[in-house]
Design a protein around this motif. Structure first.
Motif, PDB file in Angstrom:
ATOM      1  N   ALA A 138       0.858  -1.177   0.000  1.00  0.00           N
ATOM      2  CA  ALA A 138       0.000   0.000   0.000  1.00  0.00           C
ATOM      3  C   ALA A 138       0.897   1.231   0.000  1.00  0.00           C
ATOM      4  N   VAL A 139       0.560   2.208  -0.842  1.00  0.00           N
ATOM      5  CA  VAL A 139       1.366   3.415  -0.968  1.00  0.00           C
ATOM      6  C   VAL A 139       0.442   4.630  -0.921  1.00  0.00           C
ATOM      7  N   ALA A 165      -5.773   0.538 -10.022  1.00  0.00           N
ATOM      8  CA  ALA A 165      -5.336  -0.404 -11.057  1.00  0.00           C
ATOM      9  C   ALA A 165      -4.741   0.340 -12.252  1.00  0.00           C
ATOM     10  N   GLN A 166      -5.333   1.483 -12.605  1.00  0.00           N
ATOM     11  CA  GLN A 166      -4.817   2.253 -13.738  1.00  0.00           C
ATOM     12  C   GLN A 166      -3.409   2.763 -13.443  1.00  0.00           C
ATOM     13  N   ILE A 167      -3.185   3.237 -12.223  1.00  0.00           N
ATOM     14  CA  ILE A 167      -1.853   3.715 -11.844  1.00  0.00           C
ATOM     15  C   ILE A 167      -0.849   2.571 -11.952  1.00  0.00           C
ATOM     16  N   GLU A 168      -1.238   1.367 -11.502  1.00  0.00           N
ATOM     17  CA  GLU A 168      -0.317   0.235 -11.594  1.00  0.00           C
ATOM     18  C   GLU A 168      -0.017  -0.118 -13.046  1.00  0.00           C
ATOM     19  N   VAL A 169      -1.009  -0.086 -13.914  1.00  0.00           N
ATOM     20  CA  VAL A 169      -0.791  -0.373 -15.336  1.00  0.00           C
ATOM     21  C   VAL A 169       0.177   0.651 -15.932  1.00  0.00           C
ATOM     22  N   VAL A 170      -0.035   1.920 -15.635  1.00  0.00           N
ATOM     23  CA  VAL A 170       0.826   2.979 -16.165  1.00  0.00           C
ATOM     24  C   VAL A 170       2.265   2.808 -15.657  1.00  0.00           C
TER      25      VAL A 170
END
Length: 78
Positions: free
Chosen positions: A6-7, A32-37
């Motif tokens: 967690a961040v 999830a979008q941040i992780e994909v990017v």
């Protein structure tokens, strides 16, 4: 797979709004979008970790099988 980290991330509201719109277009959460990017950026920079777990599957989990009576769920024998 280990526990996910967690961040806390502080973003400009306009950046968050743009990410939220992009995520909605891709049927993802903002997280999830941040992780994909981030994964795409790591890959492009040649820094993608080889031992990273794949992204969790999107959508609902598979439905549980119904009992023969059609009511509720049944347990499979162990």
């Amino acid at each position: 797979m280990g526990e996910r980290k967690a961040v806390l991330l502080r973003l400009d509201p306009a950046v968050h709004d743009a990410l939220a719109r992009w995520a909605a277009d891709d049927l993802r959460s903002v997280n999830a979008q941040i992780e994909v990017v981030l994964r795409d950026a790591l890959k492009k920079a040649g820094r993608a970790p080889k031992d990273a777990a794949p992204l969790p599957k999107r959508g609902r989990p598979p439905a549980q099988p119904r009992s023969p009576s059609g009511k509720g769920h049944h347990r499979l024998p162990e």
